[in-house]
Structures are given as C-alpha cells and as structure tokens.
Design an enzyme around this catalytic site. Sequence first.
Site, mmCIF file in Angstrom:
data_model
loop_
_atom_site.group_PDB
_atom_site.id
_atom_site.type_symbol
_atom_site.label_atom_id
_atom_site.label_comp_id
_atom_site.label_asym_id
_atom_site.label_seq_id
_atom_site.Cartn_x
_atom_site.Cartn_y
_atom_site.Cartn_z
ATOM 1 N N CYS A 64 -7.618 2.431 3.370
ATOM 2 C CA CYS A 64 -6.320 1.737 3.408
ATOM 3 C C CYS A 64 -5.121 2.664 3.318
ATOM 4 C CB CYS A 64 -6.259 0.707 2.281
ATOM 5 S SG CYS A 64 -7.422 -0.654 2.473
ATOM 6 N N ASN A 83 0.816 -1.213 0.000
ATOM 7 C CA ASN A 83 0.000 0.000 0.000
ATOM 8 C C ASN A 83 0.850 1.263 0.000
ATOM 9 O OD1 ASN A 83 -2.384 -1.353 -0.138
ATOM 10 N ND2 ASN A 83 -3.003 -1.010 1.979
#
Length: 447
Positions: free
Chosen positions: A266, A214
Amino acid sequence: MKIAVVGTGYVGLVTGTCFAEVGIDVTCIDIDKRKIENLKQGILPIYEPGLEEMVLRNTQKERLSFSTDIATSVQGCDVAFIAVGTPPGEDGSADLKYVLAVARSIGQNINDYTVVVTKSTVPVGTARKVQQAIEEELELRGVSIPFDVASNPEFLKEGAAIDDFLKPDRIVVGVSSERAEEVMTKLYKPFLMNGHPLIFMDVPSAEMTKYAANAMLATKISFMNDIANLCEVMGADVNMVRKGIGSDARIGNKFIYPGIGYGGSCFPKDVKALIRTASENGYEMQVLKAVESVNENQKSVLYNKIYKHFDGELAGKTFAVWGLSFKPKTDDMREAPSLVIIQKLLEQGAKVRAYDPVAMKEAEHTLKDSIYYGKDEYEALIDADALLLVTEWPEFRSPNFNVVGKLMKGQVIFDGRNIYDAAELREKGFSYYGIGIKQGVQQETIK
C-alpha cells in the site's frame, strides 16, 4: 443480500469473507482457475491471522463460494465489488487495466440494477472511467440497465485485517445517487449496529480519502525516521523523543516508531500514485516526494551500520537475518526492507542465513537459493558474525541471549526495530546498534 467480489487477493478475499461472516451471500470471483480450486479446498493464497478459519466456516455454511464465472456471478447481485490489483506503472501511476476489464465484464453481464463498487485503491476519477466502460458495454448489448458506481476504499492493516473489517474505525462510501446510498447502507447495516460510523460523501472525495490516509501515515513514518537519523548525529535517544511527542494528543503515539522504512503493497504504491496524479494535474506534492526519498534511504540505514562496523570487509562474513516480511503477521514481501539489506550484503560477497515465521516461501520467489533458510530463529544464528533484527515478530522479542551468544561466531546485533535493551546486551558482551540511538547511549526499549 447477494454480492459478488471480483478479485481474490488480499482485499477481495478479506472483504468477501467478512461480509459472509455477517450472513451475506457472497461469491468471490477470479480468473485464476488454480487459485479458485485451491480456495474451494480451503487453501488460501495469502496469510492473514484468522482468515483461513473464517473462509472454511463460511464455505461450509454455503454463505461463501468461489467461481471463475463472472457472467453468472454478477447476474442478480445487489452489489458487485471490484477488488483486483492496481500495480504501479513505470511512471508511478496506478495501472487500471484490470479494474476496467472487470468493469467491462460487469457491463456485459448485469441484468438488473447493480451498485458497482471500486474496492481497489484507485486514483481520483477512476469511478468515472468505470461508469463509462460499463455504459459502453450496455450500449453494445443494446440494453438499458440501471446501475450506479460507488467508491468504498478499504482501510485494512495486514496482520489485523479481520478486526479492521468487522470493527472498523470508519466506513467511507462515495456515492452519486440516493438509491446507491440506500443499498450501501443496507449492506453495511450489520456493522452499524455496533456504532461504527458510516460516512457518505461524493465519489471523488472517497477516492482521495484512501490515498490521503496512506500518504499521511507514510509521512509520519518517514518523519520519525528522519528525526531518528538526526538523533544519532546529536547524541539523543529517539525512543525518548517518541514518548515526548507521542503524548501530545495532536500528534498521537501511532506510526511514530523509528525503523528501517515502510514496505508492503500500500504505502509505497499509493505514495507514488498520488505524486503522479498530482503531477498529471499540474501540481507538485513536495512533502510526499520527500517522504518517498527518506523511505528509500532508510532501507539502507541498517546496512550502512553493518558496513561501517566491519570496515567494509563483508566478503565471507555470515549474517543472520530475523524477519523477512515487511511487517509482522503477514507473509507480504512487497517492498520489504529485508530485500534491500540482503541484496546489498550478497553484492559484497557476504552469506545470509534467514528465518521468518511465515514469509519463507514468499521470500524464495525473489531470493531463490541465494540465502540459507533456517529451520527456526536459532538455527539461522549458527556461525553468524552478526544478527540483524529486521521484522519485529513477537517470537523475536525475548530470545535467550545466552544461547544466541553461543551459536554465533561474532557478538554483534543490529536492531532495525529497537526492540532490545542496549544496556542488557552490552552487559552480555554484545555490540549493539539500534535506530536513532548514538552508539554508547542507553536507549529505552519499546513498550
């Protein structure tokens, strides 16, 4: 096999439903009684394309069930997934209280060998804390029941989560024993038949893999937004630059689209958590700090263009906003750039008329009645001084600009996702502003 998934949020519900889809007996558990009752009736707490139909199908086939009773649900199961939230604390660290609470409940109730899997995004070292919590509960019970703790991070994109789970690029599992590896291999066997890679590694490496993935994607986005801002200063077209660098196989053409910043559940949370984890261990993540800073600034880029165009005279002006969710095909409003833009406009005394195909109800939780919610994209345009394209939903890509021009009071479009043709709009009499395109420079639309 029989598995339990604790937590019926985005990750837990998608995980449980997709495992049921391949024939596994799944119980999804949550302490929220209303949510569980709704799920039993086919009412989902989130929007994700294809998920509702899959939940209903597997519930009817009795492969998928919902419960508030964790004690009964984890007894006799082969694998127990922990998929509860890990909200960021004030210091940016991931709050593990819900994860550890579930671990303790599992320790209080398992009656045979179980692989306990952290599916939530958790910092490196969490599996060790989960193991300790379970061991403490077993000790209090005065029993010795074997178990293993594994890490199985999710890599789901909101809006494409079903495909991402059923047809994954890779499946990452961190284990600490051969027995756990055997159980997880059996669990994922239906997915391996189509050639999807199952990658086993140690537990800390699996935990780090999720954050690293991420953080890398967030870095690509912020880098491209930084380049876009420089393109405007230098008179270059960022979309041409994007094509030029995206054709390089070492860089690739994904996640290099300029815009108004990333949001969602996220990237913002995970970047903060990784920065915090590093700090706690005496290391400074200099690149990620810059990534975070660029992203926060980028959320104001569209507003700054609006402010400049209207010479700061925004009071009494009406702005139509197309798109509220942080990205298309989801109703997720967490960290959405739209919230920053709208709040800044309201603070200046402007009025906002907004429309989103899915996220209207979710937006009302935050924005309340401070804005007008349109019945459709065209109704939101009525008497607007300007149109703001914030989220690139497919239905916004090819509007009837003749109708748009007639409904609006002003003829200005601020395109936060570069989906429109600047030359075409200017020919129709609109003033057009994109991202990374100097005013007056014709840009190539996204393909």
